[in-house]
Design an enzyme around this catalytic site. Structure first.
Site, PDB file in Angstrom:
ATOM      1  N   CYS A 125       0.731  -1.250  -0.024  1.00 33.54           N
ATOM      2  CA  CYS A 125       0.004   0.007  -0.202  1.00 33.54           C
ATOM      3  C   CYS A 125       0.833   1.368   0.061  1.00 33.54           C
ATOM      4  O   CYS A 125       0.687   2.123  -0.840  1.00 33.54           O
ATOM      5  CB  CYS A 125      -0.837  -0.029   1.226  1.00 33.54           C
ATOM      6  N   GLU A 389      -7.060  33.909   6.624  1.00 30.08           N
ATOM      7  CA  GLU A 389      -6.786  32.601   5.731  1.00 30.08           C
ATOM      8  C   GLU A 389      -7.046  33.192   4.336  1.00 30.08           C
ATOM      9  O   GLU A 389      -7.953  33.903   3.713  1.00 30.08           O
ATOM     10  CB  GLU A 389      -7.608  31.546   6.252  1.00 30.08           C
ATOM     11  N   ASP A 437      -0.090  28.375  11.986  1.00 28.94           N
ATOM     12  CA  ASP A 437      -0.134  26.709  11.316  1.00 28.94           C
ATOM     13  C   ASP A 437      -0.070  26.781   9.975  1.00 28.94           C
ATOM     14  O   ASP A 437      -1.045  26.586   9.429  1.00 28.94           O
ATOM     15  CB  ASP A 437      -1.431  26.146  12.067  1.00 28.94           C
ATOM     16  N   CYS A 464       3.711  21.137  10.698  1.00 26.49           N
ATOM     17  CA  CYS A 464       3.473  19.752  10.180  1.00 26.49           C
ATOM     18  C   CYS A 464       4.838  19.359   9.485  1.00 26.49           C
ATOM     19  O   CYS A 464       4.771  18.167   8.810  1.00 26.49           O
ATOM     20  CB  CYS A 464       2.366  19.622   9.281  1.00 26.49           C
TER      21      CYS A 464
END
EC number: 2.1.1.190
Length: 511
Positions: A125, A389, A437, A464
């Site tokens: 996978c 944003e 973020d 991240c």
């Protein structure tokens, strides 16, 4: 097997980015030396050539989960699941002047952290990369991955928590008590075989779809819905989209589930507006999957690997489902972004609030606010929150979520942070705390300049990507901030991804 001339042994020295201890070059003669160097290599002076087989020690793991080993100081990146601390036999696939690539042939001496991957299709996978590493080992490696990025890329001083110097403390990774079945969203490509409609995953390195009945990191309900939708589709004669010809109807099945509410949304991504026997299909879904409260269609007729098209319509039921992160309620539409691991999202956002040091009197700016998840979490503890944003649809969702939670003191604006925040400053808005973020590419340089000009007491950086986190922390440190602490959080167990929250304070202020 190549001839004996090409089977050599090497052993690596160096820091271990997997948190394991080095065990020397037991099988390699002198550490870092090859036993039998061939007369010819494909690049002059290198200790290995393409197609050579060597035994090496794995001294670390890179950000893609590839093992890192060395032969006479020459670095090899090893595909196939080699773990730090292991002695492995590998075949060299490709060489460059500074480093090369190899594949794992045999584990000669296994790491104590090696485990049997429970997923039956793990080796095919590619969705998970670390199931063969114990969960404790995964958490240790993810912390070390953050430490390495801070030290190597950011040139930052990392210290132990007990140390008296003022380096950055990187805490142990916050993991899950049950690191399986954590994903609330499944996006399954659909294809066709001689047996009919299939849906699962792309075979590694291709766009050939392998049928899959269960995924151990997906919520169980998602597995069930996908399986039933495939069965219904076969019954009613739905055709699968063919990437090569552009023909066929069903491209993807997307399932979303609210962990707290139990509500489910099904999105059928189609190559065209018309669904044959639409009512029959919807009635079967309603009858067989009562948890589904929304069935939507997204139309994508472009020849692209992007999942969603621009047009979405509700075929039956509600246009949104609801879920909670902590006490904050969120409306989730077919296209809206929502964190896929709600359990760890609460952990991540809880740490963000802690680092923000909110007493109820502060003004906070949330750059890259998305649909307002962090903004609304902060809004429970702050006097005023401003979110910005660049994606218009996300701001529309954020405003709706603020209204849903009766948070009139949380304000959202569309635009680039580096443009909007200076305008807010001109209007007299001063931030005590700025939270960022950003996407994997990190903060826009102009946003970092804006933060330095705004001079908030604290900056909380949610990341991240450890590499861009380290790069941006260096800029902020050079501009007058001190990084106090970094908390890695395991948002995606069994994958190489790691999220982090970093606290920075302006020089001259106490934490």
């Amino acid at each position: 097997m190549t001839s004996h001339r090409n089977e050599r042994t090497g052993s690596g020295k160096g820091s271990n980015s997997g948190g394991q201890t080095n065990r020397g070059g037991k099988r390699g003669g002198r550490a870092g030396r090859a036993m039998n160097t061939p007369a010819e290599t494909q690049i002059a002076g290198l200790p290995v050539a393409k197609n050579d087989e060597v035994v090496i020690e794995i001294i670390g793991m890179n950000h893609d989960g590839e093992g890192v080993g060395r032969v006479d100081g020459y670095t090899l990146f090893v595909q196939g699941g080699a773990l730090p601390g292991e002695q492995v036999r590998v075949k060299v696939l490709k060489i460059k002047k500074q480093y090369g690539y190899a594949k794992l042939l045999e584990v000669v001496e296994a790491s104590p952290d090696r485990v049997a991957a429970p997923c039956l299709i793990y080796d095919k996978c590619g969705g998970c990369q670390l199931q063969h590493l114990s969960y404790e080992g995964q958490l240790a490696w993810k912390r070390q991955h953050v430490v390495d990025a801070l030290e190597r890329i950011g040139k930052l001083n990392v210290t132990d928590e007990e140390s008296s110097n003022r380096g950055i403390v990187v805490l142990p990774t916050l993991g899950m008590s049950e690191p399986w079945r954590y994903r609330n969203k499944a996006q399954v490509p659909i294809g066709v075989t001689e047996g009919g409609l299939v849906g699962g995953f792309y075979a590694r390195g291709s766009h050939r779809i392998i049928d899959m009945e269960t995924c151990l990191i997906q919520h169980e309900s998602n597995d069930d819905v996908v399986a039933r939708v495939k069965a219904i589709g076969r019954r009613v004669g739905i055709t699968a989209y063919n990437e090569e010809t552009g023909q066929g109807l069903l491209r993807h099945v997307v399932v979303k589930v609210g962990f707290r509410t139990g509500e489910m949304m099904l999105v059928l991504v189609t190559n065209g507006n018309k669904i044959p026997r639409e009512n029959e299909w919807i009635n079967a879904i309603r009858e067989e999957i009562p948890a589904v409260v929304s069935v939507c269609q997204n139309v994508n007729t472009r020849q692209t690997n992007v999942i969603f098209g621009d047009v979405t319509r509700v075929l039956w039921g509600k246009d949104v489902i609801y879920d909670y992160i902590g006490d904050v309620k969120f409306a989730i539409s077919a296209r809206s972004f929502y964190q896929v691991n709600p359990v760890q999202t609460e952990v991540l956002y809880g740490k963000t609030v802690e680092y923000a040091g909110l007493t109820g009197a502060e003004t906070v700016i949330d750059a890259y606010c998305g649909i307002g998840t962090i903004s609304l979490f902060l809004g429970q503890h702050a006097k005023q929150v401003y979110g910005v944003e660049i994606v218009k649809e996300a701001i529309e969702d954020a405003r709706a979520n603020a209204e849903l939670n009766n948070m009139q003191h949380v304000t959202f604006e569309v635009g680039a942070s580096e443009d909007v925040i200076p305008r807010w400053k001109e209007q007299g808005i001063e931030a005590d705390v700025i939270v960022v973020d950003p996407p994997r590419k990190g903060c826009d340089p102009r946003l970092l300049e804006t933060i330095l000009e705004m001079k908030p007491e604290r900056v909380v950086y949610v990341s991240c990507n450890p590499a861009t986190l380290a790069r941006d922390l260096r800029v902020l440190e050079d501009g007058g901030y001190r990084t106090v602490e970094v908390q890695p959080v395991d948002m995606f167990p069994h994958t190489v991804h790691v999220e982090s929250v970093a606290l920075l304070v302006r020089n001259g202020t106490d934490r």
